[in-house]
Design an enzyme around this catalytic site. Structure first.
Site, PDB file in Angstrom:
ATOM      1  N   SER A   5       0.830  -1.191   0.000  1.00 28.12           N
ATOM      2  CA  SER A   5       0.000   0.000   0.000  1.00 28.12           C
ATOM      3  C   SER A   5       0.873   1.253   0.000  1.00 28.12           C
ATOM      4  O   SER A   5       1.808   1.372   0.790  1.00 28.12           O
ATOM      5  CB  SER A   5      -0.883  -0.028   1.242  1.00 28.12           C
ATOM      6  OG  SER A   5      -1.718   1.087   1.208  1.00 28.12           O
ATOM      7  N   GLY A   6       0.582   2.169  -0.910  1.00 29.86           N
ATOM      8  CA  GLY A   6       1.331   3.423  -0.966  1.00 29.86           C
ATOM      9  C   GLY A   6       2.592   3.335  -1.805  1.00 29.86           C
ATOM     10  O   GLY A   6       3.367   4.279  -1.870  1.00 29.86           O
ATOM     11  N   THR A  28      -1.554   2.405  -7.909  1.00 33.42           N
ATOM     12  CA  THR A  28      -2.676   3.093  -8.560  1.00 33.42           C
ATOM     13  C   THR A  28      -2.166   4.211  -9.459  1.00 33.42           C
ATOM     14  O   THR A  28      -2.659   4.401 -10.568  1.00 33.42           O
ATOM     15  CB  THR A  28      -3.631   3.628  -7.488  1.00 33.42           C
ATOM     16  OG1 THR A  28      -3.970   2.533  -6.629  1.00 33.42           O
ATOM     17  CG2 THR A  28      -4.878   4.179  -8.101  1.00 33.42           C
ATOM     18  N   GLY A  35      -0.248  -6.031  -2.840  1.00 28.56           N
ATOM     19  CA  GLY A  35       0.885  -6.942  -2.783  1.00 28.56           C
ATOM     20  C   GLY A  35       0.859  -7.729  -1.496  1.00 28.56           C
ATOM     21  O   GLY A  35      -0.098  -7.663  -0.725  1.00 28.56           O
ATOM     22  N   GLU A  57       1.262  -8.799   2.083  1.00 31.00           N
ATOM     23  CA  GLU A  57       1.112  -7.967   3.288  1.00 31.00           C
ATOM     24  C   GLU A  57       1.618  -8.710   4.506  1.00 31.00           C
ATOM     25  O   GLU A  57       1.279  -9.869   4.727  1.00 31.00           O
ATOM     26  CB  GLU A  57      -0.362  -7.585   3.497  1.00 31.00           C
ATOM     27  CG  GLU A  57      -0.795  -6.386   2.682  1.00 31.00           C
ATOM     28  CD  GLU A  57      -2.193  -5.909   3.031  1.00 31.00           C
ATOM     29  OE1 GLU A  57      -2.796  -6.453   3.980  1.00 31.00           O
ATOM     30  OE2 GLU A  57      -2.668  -4.996   2.343  1.00 31.00           O
ATOM     31  N   ASN A  74      -1.271   5.295   3.171  1.00 37.32           N
ATOM     32  CA  ASN A  74      -1.505   5.988   1.907  1.00 37.32           C
ATOM     33  C   ASN A  74      -2.790   6.796   2.042  1.00 37.32           C
ATOM     34  O   ASN A  74      -3.809   6.271   2.449  1.00 37.32           O
ATOM     35  CB  ASN A  74      -1.625   4.927   0.802  1.00 37.32           C
ATOM     36  CG  ASN A  74      -1.837   5.555  -0.569  1.00 37.32           C
ATOM     37  OD1 ASN A  74      -1.964   6.777  -0.699  1.00 37.32           O
ATOM     38  ND2 ASN A  74      -1.870   4.717  -1.575  1.00 37.32           N
ATOM     39  N   SER A  78      -5.564   5.165  -0.481  1.00 38.72           N
ATOM     40  CA  SER A  78      -5.282   3.737  -0.594  1.00 38.72           C
ATOM     41  C   SER A  78      -6.478   3.007  -1.203  1.00 38.72           C
ATOM     42  O   SER A  78      -7.618   3.200  -0.793  1.00 38.72           O
ATOM     43  CB  SER A  78      -4.992   3.189   0.802  1.00 38.72           C
ATOM     44  OG  SER A  78      -4.744   1.823   0.716  1.00 38.72           O
ATOM     45  N   SER A  79      -6.216   2.199  -2.225  1.00 44.84           N
ATOM     46  CA  SER A  79      -7.302   1.414  -2.830  1.00 44.84           C
ATOM     47  C   SER A  79      -7.636   0.277  -1.877  1.00 44.84           C
ATOM     48  O   SER A  79      -6.759  -0.466  -1.471  1.00 44.84           O
ATOM     49  CB  SER A  79      -6.861   0.833  -4.163  1.00 44.84           C
ATOM     50  OG  SER A  79      -5.992   1.704  -4.818  1.00 44.84           O
TER      51      SER A  79
END
Ligand SMILES: Nc1ncnc2c1ncn2[C@@H]1O[C@H](COP(=O)(O)OP(=O)(O)O)[C@@H](O)[C@H]1O
Ligand SMILES: [Mg+2]
Length: 1062
Positions: free
Chosen positions: A111-112, A116, A388, A390, A161, A164-165
């Site tokens: 994340s981050g 995206t 990805g 985690e 993020n 974040s998605s």
């Protein structure tokens, strides 16, 4: 900028290498990190591993995403420019167009890390680079605008993020034959629904809630029963950070609102959609109180009223649904009331379900607007933006799913990469040597194998009757897969490992590293609570309480488990909100049927995704987060090393490097390095492959360092390539000088040749021109000569064509010659050029004219004095010409005014005669009348008379009236005899004189005395008066010499020589 991959080999010390495949120590994580760090600090955030792109989040705007950059990368060979996401996007696009097959780009990272952003960059690149028409532009706009909508509903601020998605996204872009984007399709995976009801500290709910509250129009908010204050909604404030500086909810709202209409959302759709969003907020504010019996009851009807209005469900039904459960007895339904905990749980479950299903509806709705209506065959590029690997401090069911997903993708990668490697080797005719690398299939099997896999075991545990709990599930795992090398639990571990594990933990050795999962909540989360029916367990097991105590930090741990809520499902089916109605269809399998568990659904969706991906060509973007502080320029080694590990980059590199580090088409390799071998430089005549063979033999490649494929050379170790490159660099400078010299020489020579050619050309032209002139001249001359001859022959005929020119010539010729030979003076008047016959007449005229002209000119030039002189001469002429012999000789002797100056005359004489005006004086010799003795005397003429003077004495005065005449002989002597009238006694008689200026003196006399007729020229002898009455004679004759004497007869004898008459 570095020109291309091979060229950048030169700068590898400073900026690292652009392709990890060329890393010599490819097994070393440190070397990998060093290269990444070097590049990161040079703002080079992209690096390749073959065709995989590694991207490090710069956390700052880099000026590498403009239109110019896009143009630079468009249609350029992959390795020709520095690594870039555009290079990858372009390469995918070109390959798709040329090979007409499907592709996908897998973007992964934590994340981050920039997934995206990367997917957006790719989408933007296609939006700019694809051919476009009006129709295609609409599709393109919708593709681009679906993004902010999806992000509003699916993204949230997390600690990692700000955008974040919270779902996995797979997006297909469909292209037609020409490469125009004609449609799209989106698949979403595993939305993090729990965020709707709970957020960790520092995190937010999904953006759309805040956007609506902050940005929604007054009227809309009033209609939804909302106030413009996030603090009023308990679902929005649990993270305690409703406001974030990096997010502008108001302007995002406008973007989303605008986008919704572009992607075909009708006004009623939008109304329903925001009705649902608002109802979730209201739902969150519903509070329960325990009544006297301990059952849940609503403490405030206000919020319930809004929910009921917005969802179109009668308040009573809704209220009952949230506080009671219907239990079906044999024939009747019995209502069983909830405790407060249960009611809260049911409320949250409902909120999550509503939001989750609405999200799916939204995705479907977007898909409808992106659907391609043209059914001709098209190709597809898929974009997979998925979470990805985690690893958290506490990992739960969600991490299990996510990491499982990553295992599957790694498996896919291995299969596809190895497959393509193998295919390439086969295609190139190179023997496939199996290479050691870790295949994670064993882990995938561990998770998903039928009956024995963890997912099967979990489902089994969820569905079996009896007291199934998370711990019984753990026990089951231990029983069934306890011996698996990638699985370990507290109970199974050795003493050392056991220390790192809690009782409720199990550990999986993923391909990317170990992850310890807490089993708490697995069953709960795996069951989709709204469906479940059957026996429920409300009480907490003792293990559960224990574990909850240990992991109280985990957001996923719940106190209540396995609450089944079929009643709420039925309630929702009554909704009048069109979207809710669509999301909770009555055709849905009801409580009697057994729907799939969450993990099984996820597994099937992954199988579906794998199928989708397997049929396509893979491309990878791996995103890395350089630090946790979202700061630019900071490269946290530990953090990055961790990601490198779990992104499987080393694995990837190993697989890529399994065979050969470097491969290039023979043509490209030869083109670059041909200068290193005298046989291939500057031109190789044979095939590229033969050229490369010759080249590498010259370079001394060892047999195990390379392989020759059909179209490519494969080099096993980067160092071999680097050595070649370094040699090339050295050689390049030498070559450059040589080429320069050659080129200069070539240019100068070219120049010289050009000049020489030009000179020759000019010469030829000049010669030609001269020759032509000469020829023309000759032809002209022949003509002229011919004409001349003809003219000459016919010159005497009347003027005609033949002789006209000749005659003109003759005329001209005569005139020019005449001009040059004109007489200079009047006297030469007879020297006139003889004219040709035809000019006779003209010549006469001219001559006359000219002579007149000369005469006039001459006359004009005569002075009065000269005129007087000439008159005198003319007088003389009329008197003597042809009469006296010596006259002719005298003509040329000019006359003068006087022969004696006044001072030579005696003053006394002058005194005496002055009053008469002296006109002329001349010395004479006077012969005595008696005896003829000669005496020198002066003869002076005045106006009145002539005087004979001897010194101061006037010897004789002859008045002109008494002058009878003058006699001279016809011979050449100079005697003159003045005859005086004898009446005058005083007169002494006639005078016999000799005068050197005879003609002059006599002419003067004839003028002064006006006596021109009295001068007589006589022959023989002259009689004169010595005295009146006494006569004398002068005889003239010519003789041998001049003499004067007294002859015997008493006459004066004058003998003179003959002068030749002229
Ligand atoms: N290529 C990039 N250039 C500049 N900033 C970036 C880039 N990629 C990511 N970022 C920054 O990092 C943040 C997180 O990126 P994002 O793509 O949302 O991460 P992910 O989707 O991987 O969670 C972005 O909001 C942006 O500020
Ligand atoms: Mg994202």
């Amino acid at each position: 900028m570095l020109r291309n991959m091979e060229a950048s080999l030169t700068a590898r010390d400073r900026v690292g290498i652009q392709d990890f495949v060329l890393l010599d120590a490819y097994m070393s994580e440190s070397a990998f990190l060093d290269n990444l760090r070097k590049r990161f600090h040079e703002n080079l955030i992209y690096t390749y591993i073959g065709t995989l792109l590694v991207s490090v989040n710069p956390y700052k705007e880099l000026n590498i995403y403009n239109k110019k950059q896009m143009d630079t990368y468009m249609g350029v060979n992959f390795f020709e420019l520095p690594p870039h996401i555009y290079a990858l996007a372009d390469n995918v696009f070109r390959t798709m167009l040329s090979e007409f097959n499907n592709h996908f780009i897998l973007i992964s990272g934590e994340s981050g890390a920039g997934k995206t952003e990367a997917s957006k960059k790719i989408l933007q690149f296609y939006a700019v680079s694809c051919p476009s028409t009006k129709l295609l532009n609409n599709v393109r706009d919708r593709l681009l605008l679906s993004n902010p909508v999806l992000e509003a509903f699916g993204n949230a601020k997390t600690l990692k993020n700000d955008n974040s998605s919270r779902f996995g996204k797979y997006m297909d872009i469909q292209f037609d034959h020409q490469g125009g984007a004609v449609g799209g399709h989106i698949l979403s995976y595993l939305l993090e629904k729990s965020r709707v009801v709970h957020q960790n500290h520092g995190e937010r709910n999904f953006h759309i809630f805040y956007q609506l509250v902050e940005g929604g129009e007054e009227e809309l908010l009033r209609w939804l029963g909302l106030e413009r204050n996030c603090q009023n909604y308990s679902y929005l404030v649990q993270g305690d950070c409703a406001k974030v500086s990096s997010i502008n909810d108001k302007s995002d709202w406008r973007t989303v609102r605008g986008a919704l209409s572009v992607i075909h959302f009708s006004e009623s759709d939008i109304e329903d959609l925001f009705g649902i969003i608002a109802s979730v907020l209201h739902l969150g504010n519903i509070k329960f109180e325990a009544d006297v019996r301990g059952y849940a009851s609503l403490n405030n009807d206000q919020e319930m009223h809004w929910v009921s209005k917005l969802l179109g469900i009668p308040t009573q039904v809704l209220k009952q649904g949230l506080t009671h459960r219907k239990i079906e007895a044999k024939t009747e339904e019995v209502l069983s009331p909830f405790s407060v905990d249960h009611a809260v749980y049911a409320r949250d479950a409902l909120a999550k379900a509503i939001y989750g299903r609405t999200f799916n509806w939204l995705v479907n709705k977007i898909n409808e607007s992106l659907v391609n209506t043209d059914f001709s065959r098209k190709t597809v590029i898929g974009l997979l933006d998925i979470y990805g690997f985690e690893v958290f401090y506490v990992n739960s069911f969600e991490q299990f799913c996510i990491n499982y997903c990553n295992e599957k993708l790694q498996q896919l990668f291995i299969q596809l990469t190895l497959k393509s490697e193998q295919e390439e080797y086969e295609m190139e005719g190179i023997e496939w040597e199996p290479v050691p690398f870790f295949n994670n299939k064993i882990i995938c099997d561990l998770v998903e194998e039928k009956h024995r896999g963890m997912i099967s075991l979990l489902d089994e545990e969820c569905l079996r009757p009896g007291e199934a709990t998370d711990l019984t599930f753990l026990e089951k795992l231990e029983e069934t897969i306890g011996g698996h090398p990638h699985f370990v639990t507290h109970k199974l571990a050795d003493i050392k490992t056991r220390k790192t594990l809690d009782r409720g933990d199990f550990r999986l050795l993923h391909y990317a590293g170990e992850v310890t999962y807490c089993v708490v909540g697995f069953l709960d989360k795996n069951n989709d609570l709204l469906y479940r029916n059957g026996k429920e367990v409300i009480s907490h097991t003792q293990h559960n309480s224990y574990i909850t105590a240990i992991h109280s930090t985990s957001c996923f741990v719940r106190h209540v488990r396995c609450l089944r809520l079929p009643t709420l499902l039925k309630v929702m089916r009554q909704s009048k909100n069109a979207i809710i109605k669509h999301c909770f269809p009555s055709s849905e399998p009801d409580s009697k049927k057994r729907p799939e568990t969450v993990v099984t659904q996820f597994k099937s969706s992954l199988v579906g995704l794998t199928e989708i991906l397997m049929s396509k060509e893979p491309w990878y973007v791996r995103c890395i987060k350089p630090n946790d502080a979202k700061q630019p320029g900071r490269f946290d080694d530990v953090l990055v090393r961790h990601q490198v590990k779990y992104l499987g980059l080393m694995e990837h590199l190993r697989v890529r490097r399994a065979g050969f580090a470097y491969r290039r088409k023979y043509e490209i390799f030869l083109q670059r390095y041909k200068a290193l071998c005298p046989d291939t430089w500057p031109h190789w005549k044979g095939t590229a492959a033969e050229g490369v063979r010759c080249l590498i033999q010259h370079l001394g490649y060892k047999p195990d360092e390379y392989k020759m494929g059909r179209t490519k050379i494969f080099i096993r170790h980067p160092r071999t390539l680097f050595a070649t490159e370094d040699t090339f660099q050295v050689c390049k400078h030498r070559l450059a000088t040589r080429i320069q010299a050659k080129y200069k020489g070539y240019r100068v020579k070219g120049h010289y040749l050009k000049q020489r050619e030009a000179a020759t050309k000019i010469e030829t032209c000049w010669r030609g021109m001269l020759a032509r002139k000469e020829r023309e001249k000759r032809a002209w001359a022949v003509k002229v000569i011919k004409k001349f001859i003809k003219g000459f022959m016919t010159r005497n005929q009347p003027a005609c064509v033949d002789n006209s020119e000749y005659l003109a010539y003759v005329r001209q010729n005569y005139l020019t010659r005449l001009r040059d030979t004109l007489p200079k003076t009047v006297l030469e008047k007879d020297s006139w050029l003889t004219p040709p016959p035809i000019m006779e007449e003209l010549s006469q005229l001219l001559k006359k004219l000219y002579i007149r002209h000369m005469v006039r000119k001459y006359v004009g030039g005569i002075t009065p004095q000269r005129k007087a002189e000439l008159l005198l001469k003319a007088q003389a002429s009329s008197i003597f010409k042809g009469k006296k012999e010596s006259y002719a000789l005298s003509v040329c002797r000019p006359f003068v005014d006087t022969r004696i100056n006044a001072e030579d005359t005696s003053a006394k004489v002058l005194q005496m005669i002055r009053h008469e005006h002296i006109k002329y004086s001349v010395p004479v010799v006077k012969y005595d009348r008696n005896g003829f003795r000669p005496r020198l005397r002066q003869l002076i003429f005045t106006r009145e008379a002539a005087y004979l003077v001897e010194e101061a004495k006037i010897k004789q005065r002859i008045n002109y009236i008494s002058l009878k005449g003058v006699s001279v002989s016809n011979l050449s002597d100079n005697f003159l005899i003045l005859h005086v009238s004898c009446d005058d006694i005083k007169q002494k008689g006639d005078l016999v004189l000799q005068c050197d200026h005879l003609f002059e003196a006599l002419t003067q006399l004839s003028l002064i005395a006006n006596k021109q007729n009295c001068i007589k020229v006589v022959q023989g002898s002259v009689r004169f008066d010595i005295q009146p009455g006494r006569e004398g004679f002068v005889d003239f004759k010519s003789g041998q010499e001049s003499m004067v004497y007294r002859a015997k007869n008493g006459h004066l004898m004058v003998e003179s020589t003959r002068t030749k008459s002229r």
